[in-house]
Design a protein around this motif. Structure first.
Motif, short mmCIF file in Angstrom:
data_model
loop_
_atom_site.label_atom_id
_atom_site.label_comp_id
_atom_site.label_asym_id
_atom_site.label_seq_id
_atom_site.Cartn_x
_atom_site.Cartn_y
_atom_site.Cartn_z
N GLY A 174 -8.46 -7.25 48.71
CA GLY A 174 -9.28 -6.97 47.62
C GLY A 174 -8.92 -5.81 47.13
N GLU A 175 -8.09 -4.85 47.68
CA GLU A 175 -7.97 -3.54 47.31
C GLU A 175 -6.54 -3.22 47.25
N TYR A 176 -5.75 -2.24 46.87
CA TYR A 176 -4.67 -1.48 47.21
C TYR A 176 -4.76 0.05 46.70
N SER A 177 -3.63 0.64 47.50
CA SER A 177 -3.93 2.14 47.17
C SER A 177 -2.50 2.41 46.87
N VAL A 178 -2.24 3.16 45.74
CA VAL A 178 -0.95 3.56 45.31
C VAL A 178 -0.63 4.72 45.82
N LEU A 179 0.82 4.61 46.35
CA LEU A 179 1.38 5.47 47.18
C LEU A 179 2.48 6.32 46.17
N GLY A 180 2.94 5.79 44.93
CA GLY A 180 3.86 6.60 44.20
C GLY A 180 3.78 5.52 42.85
N GLN A 181 4.25 6.20 42.03
CA GLN A 181 4.21 5.73 40.62
C GLN A 181 5.07 6.48 39.75
N THR A 182 5.78 5.75 38.77
CA THR A 182 6.55 6.23 37.93
C THR A 182 5.94 7.36 36.98
#
Ligand code: KG4
Ligand code: ZN
Length: 323
Positions: free
Chosen positions: A148-156
């Motif tokens: 139900g969740e996600y954590s962003v580790l890195g993005q552009t």
């Protein structure tokens, strides 16, 4: 069954998915040709086209699933992020359909849909896993412990990987969308012919692709005649994008200590990316193409892991360009 609706960008999508993640219909009405001549998505044209076809796309999904609205017990819709006018068409349709039958409604984060797309079908990935989502609008790495969740580790920090493909293709005089064109041309080229930068900004897991695009521009200007070395340029440019994505994925696998990876987003169609990811030393899930690009099955699928809003609590629900 959950009826999913997705209209965040230039595809009008409806799908029917069961609680255990089986897809009974996944209809995608692409607007690609409408936008092709502009070299990118025109928001106003996208919203108008969604409005034209959304009802028939939903009917089509029901028909393909051999179902009627009676079989639907929840409606799920992309609330954002995306083009606000485009999102509004999906959100309004979903609210109307759900309210008419007093059904619960799930507002879904489009990116959560991409992240959990590999949790659908016969061989679903199970948390904990890493997801690399690379499309025309977004590029990020996420960790999923709870579906139900996600954590962003890195993005552009600038362009998305798909955008880098599209802008690069434009500089090479190829068609839109550029990813498939570069992918095809690159097969005949030498990926070591040109030296393009691989940016790994900061100490974390972020991406940056805008310098690469500028490097291609200068190379095209310097070499003058593109046609002679177009395949080499495409292969070298693609290699630089894939190197950047794989480098971060490798670092994430190591850092997070996870051995399951899901790819998603349109760029997951890229042959070189798929081949390189398969050699990472982790088990890699790449969903079929119609679950990589924008689709409503991933939206209905993601809704399984959240709490829907009961009628009439969603009547004032609004779309959100950013979440
Ligand atoms: O997920 P998607 O359909 O739309 C967005 O949500 O953005 O992704 C479309 C992007 C485009 O930028 C397109 O050039 C890229 O995916 N793409 C590819 C390939 N097929 C599609 N990029 C690289 N190689 C491909 N084979
Ligand atoms: Zn998307």
């Amino acid at each position: 069954m959950i009826l999913g609706i997705e209209t965040s960008c230039d595809d009008t999508c409806a799908a029917l998915v069961t609680r255990d993640g089986q897809i009974h219909a996944n209809v995608i009405a692409s607007q690609g040709l409408l936008h092709e001549r502009y070299g990118g998505v025109v928001p106003e044209i996208a919203s108008r086209q969604h409005l034209e076809v959304v009802d028939s796309v939903i009917d089509d999904a029901l028909e393909r699933a051999d179902a009627t609205l009676e079989d639907v017990d929840e409606v799920a819709v992309t609330r954002g992020p995306g083009l606000i006018g485009a999102l509004l068409v999906g959100v309004s349709s979903a609210k109307a359909l759900a309210a008419a039958r007093r059904l619960p409604l799930s507002p879904v984060d489009h990116l959560h849909g991409h992240v959990t797309a590999s949790m659908l079908g016969e061989d679903p990935i199970e948390p904990p896993f890493l997801a690399l989502v690379a499309s025309g609008g977004h590029t990020f790495l996420a960790r999923v412990d709870d579906p139900g969740e996600y954590s962003v580790l890195g993005q552009t920090l600038d362009d998305a990987a798909g955008e880098a493909f599209d802008k690069g293709a434009r500089l090479l005089g190829l068609g839109y969308p550029g990813g498939p064109e570069i992918d095809r041309l690159a097969r005949a080229g030498d990926p070591a012919a040109f030296d393009f930068p691989r940016s790994q900004p900061g100490d974390g897991l972020d991406f940056s692709f805008s310098g690469l695009k500028t490097a291609l521009l200068y190379t095209v200007q310097r070499t003058g005649s593109v046609p002679d070395c177009c395949a080499d340029l495409a292969a070298s440019y693609q290699r630089a994008i894939v190197d950047a994505l794989i480098a971060r994925l490798e670092q994430a696998v190591e850092r997070e200590g996870l051995d399951r990876v899901a790819l998603g987003g349109g760029v997951a169609a890229n042959r070189e990316l798929r081949e390189r990811a398969a050699r990472l030393g982790a088990r890699v899930w790449v969903p079929p193409m119609e679950l990589c690009t924008d689709n409503a099955a991933m939206i209905a699928g993601a809704a399984r892991f959240g709490e829907p809003i009961a009628y009439p609590g969603y009547l004032d629900l609004d779309a959100a360009a950013r979440l």
